[in-house]
Design a protein around this motif. Sequence first.
Motif, PDB file in Angstrom:
ATOM      1  N   SER A   1       1.867   5.085  -6.856  1.00 32.85           N
ATOM      2  CA  SER A   1       3.660   4.318  -6.662  1.00 32.85           C
ATOM      3  C   SER A   1       3.607   4.707  -7.917  1.00 32.85           C
ATOM      4  O   SER A   1       4.624   4.418  -8.460  1.00 32.85           O
TER       5      SER A   1
ATOM      6  N   HIS B   1       7.200   8.983  -0.204  1.00 32.18           N
ATOM      7  CA  HIS B   1       7.302   9.980  -1.151  1.00 32.18           C
ATOM      8  C   HIS B   1       7.188   8.860  -2.930  1.00 32.18           C
ATOM      9  O   HIS B   1       7.623   7.997  -2.541  1.00 32.18           O
TER      10      HIS B   1
ATOM     11  N   HIS C   1       7.411  -2.634   6.036  1.00 40.01           N
ATOM     12  CA  HIS C   1       5.931  -1.100   6.989  1.00 40.01           C
ATOM     13  C   HIS C   1       6.988  -0.727   8.200  1.00 40.01           C
ATOM     14  O   HIS C   1       6.915  -0.133   8.683  1.00 40.01           O
TER      15      HIS C   1
ATOM     16  N   SER D   1       8.099   5.144  -3.021  1.00 40.04           N
ATOM     17  CA  SER D   1       6.958   4.164  -3.285  1.00 40.04           C
ATOM     18  C   SER D   1       7.067   3.238  -4.813  1.00 40.04           C
ATOM     19  O   SER D   1       7.242   1.855  -4.914  1.00 40.04           O
TER      20      SER D   1
ATOM     21  N   GLN E   1       4.400   4.675   7.654  1.00 41.48           N
ATOM     22  CA  GLN E   1       4.368   6.179   7.199  1.00 41.48           C
ATOM     23  C   GLN E   1       4.434   6.142   5.472  1.00 41.48           C
ATOM     24  O   GLN E   1       4.420   5.366   4.957  1.00 41.48           O
ATOM     25  N   THR E   2       3.377   6.747   5.298  1.00 37.18           N
ATOM     26  CA  THR E   2       2.882   7.019   3.244  1.00 37.18           C
ATOM     27  C   THR E   2       4.593   7.323   2.780  1.00 37.18           C
ATOM     28  O   THR E   2       4.916   8.600   3.246  1.00 37.18           O
TER      29      THR E   2
ATOM     30  N   ASP F   1      -0.408   2.667  -9.497  1.00 37.28           N
ATOM     31  CA  ASP F   1      -2.024   2.524  -8.308  1.00 37.28           C
ATOM     32  C   ASP F   1      -2.992   1.534  -9.347  1.00 37.28           C
ATOM     33  O   ASP F   1      -3.837   0.826  -9.221  1.00 37.28           O
TER      34      ASP F   1
ATOM     35  N   ARG G   1      -5.253   0.902  -6.244  1.00 39.99           N
ATOM     36  CA  ARG G   1      -5.405   0.251  -4.770  1.00 39.99           C
ATOM     37  C   ARG G   1      -6.327  -0.222  -3.943  1.00 39.99           C
ATOM     38  O   ARG G   1      -6.380  -0.012  -2.710  1.00 39.99           O
TER      39      ARG G   1
ATOM     40  N   TYR H   1       0.770  -1.283   0.199  1.00 36.40           N
ATOM     41  CA  TYR H   1      -0.084   0.020   0.126  1.00 36.40           C
ATOM     42  C   TYR H   1       0.918   1.166   0.269  1.00 36.40           C
ATOM     43  O   TYR H   1       0.560   2.415   1.127  1.00 36.40           O
ATOM     44  N   TRP H   2       2.088   1.130  -1.532  1.00 38.24           N
ATOM     45  CA  TRP H   2       2.959   2.765  -1.181  1.00 38.24           C
ATOM     46  C   TRP H   2       2.173   3.079  -2.074  1.00 38.24           C
ATOM     47  O   TRP H   2       2.815   2.962  -3.418  1.00 38.24           O
ATOM     48  N   TYR H   3       0.660   4.066  -2.110  1.00 39.74           N
ATOM     49  CA  TYR H   3       0.505   4.926  -2.732  1.00 39.74           C
ATOM     50  C   TYR H   3       0.844   6.415  -2.548  1.00 39.74           C
ATOM     51  O   TYR H   3       0.213   6.156  -1.373  1.00 39.74           O
TER      52      TYR H   3
END
Length: 378
Positions: free
Chosen positions: A38, A348, A339, A352, A345-346, A41, A46, A34-36
């Motif tokens: 990215s 950049h 993770h 991503s 954290q999400t 998508d 997502r 879930y690195w969106y």
Amino acid sequence: MSDLPATPRQPSRLLGFDLLRGYFLVAIVLNHLYWYPSGFDIVAARGGLFVTAAEGFFLLSGIILGIIRGRKLIAEPFKKAAGLLLNRGVQLYVASIILMVFFTLLGWWFFIDNPGLKPGIRPVDQPLVEVLWGALTYQYIYGWADFLRLYAIFLLVSPLALWLLRIKKWYVLLVLSIGAWALFPFATQTLPYSAELLMPISWQLIFFGGLTIGFYWNTIIEWWNKRTMHFRTVVVSTTVSVAISTILINVVLSQYSLFPSGIAEYLQTIHQNLIPFFNKEQLTLPRLLLFLVWIGFGYWIVHRLQAFIVRWFGWILIPFGSNSLYVYILHAFLVFFAHLLLQGQTPHFIFSFFGSLAILGLILLAIRTKFLMKIIPR
């Protein structure tokens, strides 16, 4: 538009199924990261669709087992085929328990205060024996390979399903499977378990439906090829049209945040009102029907564009699809630590993009080098 394989094939694997299963596994890896945004998508919106890649994974796994452990071994004693299924089921059961306990202990001892630790872990002060018992009885699931328990349970029950198929009682198998699926709402009301823990009751329908399809795959293809061109054109055209329309609608609804505020609020309201009708754990009828349309569309695309897909994406889809359990188990470790590295954290967009590529690349490298393949189930 209606063409399908003109003649049945008898290989141990069907390339189209491996391509589809490879795609589903790529989607599962990306959605669990879930690195969106990215740049990936579009692969699975997502993870916001009403149907996930997991349904496709279980259906195709059932189909392939129906072919290689069912129809292909029809001349062999039932004991041999059943033994192979049970052996595989026990293997995956043990693997799922080891993974659950491993991730739990790892979280307790080293990462309990890390915001990136996956939720759902048992309290640190809970006796280890209770955790072990919970894992052994599947009353406790944890980690990023939790669907492995479903596969293990289905495989352990598969000999009974295979026996019914061998004696041409496929309709009995489907009636039993549909009956169990229909009991899910009552099970959640009467049994002291969460809907997630009761998922085997509902999701077995996809697996055993796939097992039945795989067992009769050649018969199904022969039946299809005997239909009139008009009939096939109508069925395929309708399936493709409905699939494209519903996918586009679902993408728009799930990505409501990308629209201006007024439109976004309207789309969000519609999306939230529809979600209960597509409950994942229950595998509701609307979700099941939508899945059947989408998987039909996916198979049509793979069949029509197989040469193109193999040329441009076969380098990752075929290894992933033909080593599906290995990929699924390995991704659980990589996602778990990914993770933790970012502490919830999400990242950049640049991170991503390259991070997602790195995770997929590590899995592909592990396949190429056969890393721990003698230990990790394939």
